[in-house]
Design a protein around this motif. Sequence first.
Motif, PDB file in Angstrom:
ATOM      1  N   ILE A 176     -15.962  11.395 -21.334  1.00  0.00           N
ATOM      2  CA  ILE A 176     -15.278  10.159 -21.284  1.00  0.00           C
ATOM      3  C   ILE A 176     -16.416   9.139 -21.599  1.00  0.00           C
ATOM      4  CG2 ILE A 176     -14.188   8.570 -19.552  1.00  0.00           C
ATOM      5  CD1 ILE A 176     -13.517  11.270 -18.026  1.00  0.00           C
ATOM      6  N   ALA A 177     -15.876   7.920 -22.162  1.00  0.00           N
ATOM      7  CA  ALA A 177     -16.608   6.749 -22.344  1.00  0.00           C
ATOM      8  C   ALA A 177     -16.329   5.915 -21.335  1.00  0.00           C
ATOM      9  CB  ALA A 177     -16.154   5.973 -23.797  1.00  0.00           C
ATOM     10  N   PRO A 178     -17.385   5.814 -20.399  1.00  0.00           N
ATOM     11  CA  PRO A 178     -17.139   4.869 -19.214  1.00  0.00           C
ATOM     12  C   PRO A 178     -16.892   3.437 -19.390  1.00  0.00           C
ATOM     13  CG  PRO A 178     -19.306   5.615 -19.376  1.00  0.00           C
ATOM     14  CD  PRO A 178     -18.680   6.018 -20.402  1.00  0.00           C
ATOM     15  N   MET A 179     -17.292   2.849 -20.329  1.00  0.00           N
ATOM     16  CA  MET A 179     -16.937   1.525 -20.603  1.00  0.00           C
ATOM     17  C   MET A 179     -15.383   1.151 -20.936  1.00  0.00           C
ATOM     18  SD  MET A 179     -20.368   0.055 -22.517  1.00  0.00           S
ATOM     19  CE  MET A 179     -19.837  -1.820 -22.088  1.00  0.00           C
ATOM     20  N   THR A 180     -14.669   2.156 -21.621  1.00  0.00           N
ATOM     21  CA  THR A 180     -13.278   1.898 -21.696  1.00  0.00           C
ATOM     22  C   THR A 180     -12.625   2.809 -21.360  1.00  0.00           C
ATOM     23  OG1 THR A 180     -13.666   3.403 -23.811  1.00  0.00           O
ATOM     24  CG2 THR A 180     -14.411   1.191 -24.196  1.00  0.00           C
ATOM     25  N   GLY A 181     -12.815   3.749 -20.484  1.00  0.00           N
ATOM     26  CA  GLY A 181     -12.077   4.921 -20.071  1.00  0.00           C
ATOM     27  C   GLY A 181     -11.567   5.829 -20.996  1.00  0.00           C
ATOM     28  N   THR A 182     -11.945   5.760 -22.174  1.00  0.00           N
ATOM     29  CA  THR A 182     -11.343   6.587 -23.482  1.00  0.00           C
ATOM     30  C   THR A 182     -11.946   7.990 -23.317  1.00  0.00           C
ATOM     31  OG1 THR A 182     -11.347   4.800 -24.979  1.00  0.00           O
ATOM     32  CG2 THR A 182     -11.156   6.905 -25.860  1.00  0.00           C
ATOM     33  N   LEU A 183     -11.065   8.896 -23.327  1.00  0.00           N
ATOM     34  CA  LEU A 183     -11.428  10.502 -23.089  1.00  0.00           C
ATOM     35  C   LEU A 183     -11.869  10.906 -24.829  1.00  0.00           C
ATOM     36  CD1 LEU A 183      -9.796  13.149 -21.394  1.00  0.00           C
ATOM     37  CD2 LEU A 183     -10.709  13.614 -23.694  1.00  0.00           C
ATOM     38  N   LEU A 184     -12.879  11.056 -24.930  1.00  0.00           N
ATOM     39  CA  LEU A 184     -13.471  11.434 -26.094  1.00  0.00           C
ATOM     40  C   LEU A 184     -13.361  12.889 -26.811  1.00  0.00           C
ATOM     41  CD1 LEU A 184     -17.145   9.535 -25.978  1.00  0.00           C
ATOM     42  CD2 LEU A 184     -14.725   8.628 -26.779  1.00  0.00           C
ATOM     43  N   GLU A 185     -13.454  13.716 -26.086  1.00  0.00           N
ATOM     44  CA  GLU A 185     -13.538  15.233 -26.580  1.00  0.00           C
ATOM     45  C   GLU A 185     -13.088  16.008 -25.222  1.00  0.00           C
ATOM     46  OE1 GLU A 185     -16.269  16.802 -29.584  1.00  0.00           O
ATOM     47  OE2 GLU A 185     -17.350  17.695 -27.722  1.00  0.00           O
ATOM     48  N   LEU A 186     -12.289  17.305 -25.413  1.00  0.00           N
ATOM     49  CA  LEU A 186     -12.076  18.049 -24.425  1.00  0.00           C
ATOM     50  C   LEU A 186     -12.048  19.513 -24.918  1.00  0.00           C
ATOM     51  CD1 LEU A 186     -10.308  19.310 -22.010  1.00  0.00           C
ATOM     52  CD2 LEU A 186      -8.201  18.785 -23.368  1.00  0.00           C
ATOM     53  N   THR A 187     -12.870  20.166 -24.287  1.00  0.00           N
ATOM     54  CA  THR A 187     -13.245  21.679 -24.624  1.00  0.00           C
ATOM     55  C   THR A 187     -12.784  22.538 -23.540  1.00  0.00           C
ATOM     56  OG1 THR A 187     -15.117  21.019 -25.599  1.00  0.00           O
ATOM     57  CG2 THR A 187     -15.120  23.139 -25.365  1.00  0.00           C
TER      58      THR A 187
ATOM     59  N   ARG B  60     -11.209  26.182 -27.366  1.00  0.00           N
ATOM     60  CA  ARG B  60     -10.597  25.167 -27.890  1.00  0.00           C
ATOM     61  C   ARG B  60     -11.319  23.996 -27.732  1.00  0.00           C
ATOM     62  NH1 ARG B  60      -4.391  27.098 -26.705  1.00  0.00           N
ATOM     63  NH2 ARG B  60      -5.253  26.650 -24.305  1.00  0.00           N
ATOM     64  N   ARG B  61     -11.417  23.128 -28.763  1.00  0.00           N
ATOM     65  CA  ARG B  61     -12.130  22.009 -28.620  1.00  0.00           C
ATOM     66  C   ARG B  61     -11.301  20.984 -29.435  1.00  0.00           C
ATOM     67  NH1 ARG B  61     -16.530  21.663 -31.816  1.00  0.00           N
ATOM     68  NH2 ARG B  61     -15.408  20.194 -33.260  1.00  0.00           N
ATOM     69  N   ALA B  62     -10.908  20.033 -28.928  1.00  0.00           N
ATOM     70  CA  ALA B  62     -10.246  18.650 -29.583  1.00  0.00           C
ATOM     71  C   ALA B  62     -11.138  17.481 -29.284  1.00  0.00           C
ATOM     72  CB  ALA B  62      -8.819  18.377 -28.971  1.00  0.00           C
ATOM     73  N   THR B  63     -11.565  16.705 -30.425  1.00  0.00           N
ATOM     74  CA  THR B  63     -12.282  15.533 -30.480  1.00  0.00           C
ATOM     75  C   THR B  63     -11.299  14.421 -30.823  1.00  0.00           C
ATOM     76  OG1 THR B  63     -14.414  16.870 -31.252  1.00  0.00           O
ATOM     77  CG2 THR B  63     -14.436  14.301 -31.370  1.00  0.00           C
ATOM     78  N   TYR B  64     -11.155  13.489 -29.993  1.00  0.00           N
ATOM     79  CA  TYR B  64     -10.434  12.363 -30.218  1.00  0.00           C
ATOM     80  C   TYR B  64     -10.906  11.095 -30.828  1.00  0.00           C
ATOM     81  CZ  TYR B  64      -7.196  15.138 -27.365  1.00  0.00           C
ATOM     82  OH  TYR B  64      -6.542  16.425 -27.112  1.00  0.00           O
ATOM     83  N   LEU B  65     -10.748  11.239 -31.991  1.00  0.00           N
ATOM     84  CA  LEU B  65     -11.435  10.079 -32.818  1.00  0.00           C
ATOM     85  C   LEU B  65     -10.869   8.436 -32.413  1.00  0.00           C
ATOM     86  CD1 LEU B  65     -12.037  11.585 -36.134  1.00  0.00           C
ATOM     87  CD2 LEU B  65     -13.814  11.732 -34.262  1.00  0.00           C
ATOM     88  N   SER B  66      -9.450   8.363 -32.465  1.00  0.00           N
ATOM     89  CA  SER B  66      -8.932   7.095 -32.106  1.00  0.00           C
ATOM     90  C   SER B  66      -7.570   7.406 -31.694  1.00  0.00           C
ATOM     91  CB  SER B  66      -9.165   6.365 -33.364  1.00  0.00           C
ATOM     92  OG  SER B  66      -8.022   6.746 -34.151  1.00  0.00           O
TER      93      SER B  66
END
Length: 307
Positions: A272-283, A293-299
């Motif tokens: 998680i990017a703490p400055m925005t609350g964005t979830l960047l990646e889930l494994t 299984r891994r998912a990388t969320y670019l935007s």
Amino acid sequence: MSTHDMEETGVMERQALMDFPGTEALQAAGRVEPPSAQVLTRALAAVEEAVREDVGRALREEVRKDAVVTPLRKRRRVLAVLAVAAVTAGVTVMGVNTEAGTRHRTQPQSASVFLNNVAEVAATQSAGSGRYWKVQTDSAESYITRSMDATYVISGKTPRKTRFPGWRLGSKTYDWNGLDRLTTNPAQLLRQIETTTKASADQDEDAGTLGFVQATTLLANAPADPQLRSGLFRALADLKGVTVVGTVKDSAGRTGTELAYRGGVGTTKVIIAPMTGTLLELTEPWRTEKDQRRATYLSTGLTDTIG
């Protein structure tokens, strides 16, 4: 040199080391109100790497040198930078001894504190506007309408149109409109997470892992408004078994804070990017710990165009 002279010299040097702008505020830091959760989260993200790498390395180098050879002013400046950065970030620096050497560490932050802080940040984010909900991962782009029509765009292939099944939480599946009606109360959301059953999703995963994966997936790729996102973060803050791993980089090279949940199948990790609350990646583990299984969320976000 007499014992009295040595003590007096030590006092004078400590006074000199603390002779920098802001020393009064630092000395009184334990008696003032702590910063808000939002300010704390942003400050931690902003200075964490500097404190850990640049300042920490510089400080270790300075105290390695002989105290007589190293100019007192320079040593004082390094200590001042470290102290100010630590107070700004809301962390505790312990075990500093400028005469015999220096050890410095920060108090570990619990998952509950981190997630509640991120919840404060998430609540301040803009909902945005647009016809499509766009999710870009490291393998494809998806565009979903309120009527749950989906278009998938994969590089080099013809866009594929289909129906999106919805986002799952607990025993229910929600469409876009359903998310708008979903409770934002953290306690109620936590009950939904905890009531996830194996029958409600992939039967190879245990119920605890499913609940954690469902909630974090919803945070990663669903058009949840800021209040719902904040409520989900607060719900996860009260979920037992979640721990902070530390600052890491995701598969795209972005820096974030990694959390882990240890379930019956294996360990699920999110960044998680703490400055925005964005979830960047889930494994997440699938059938075994090694089968992941891994998912990388670019935007993610709202848009009016496809492509």
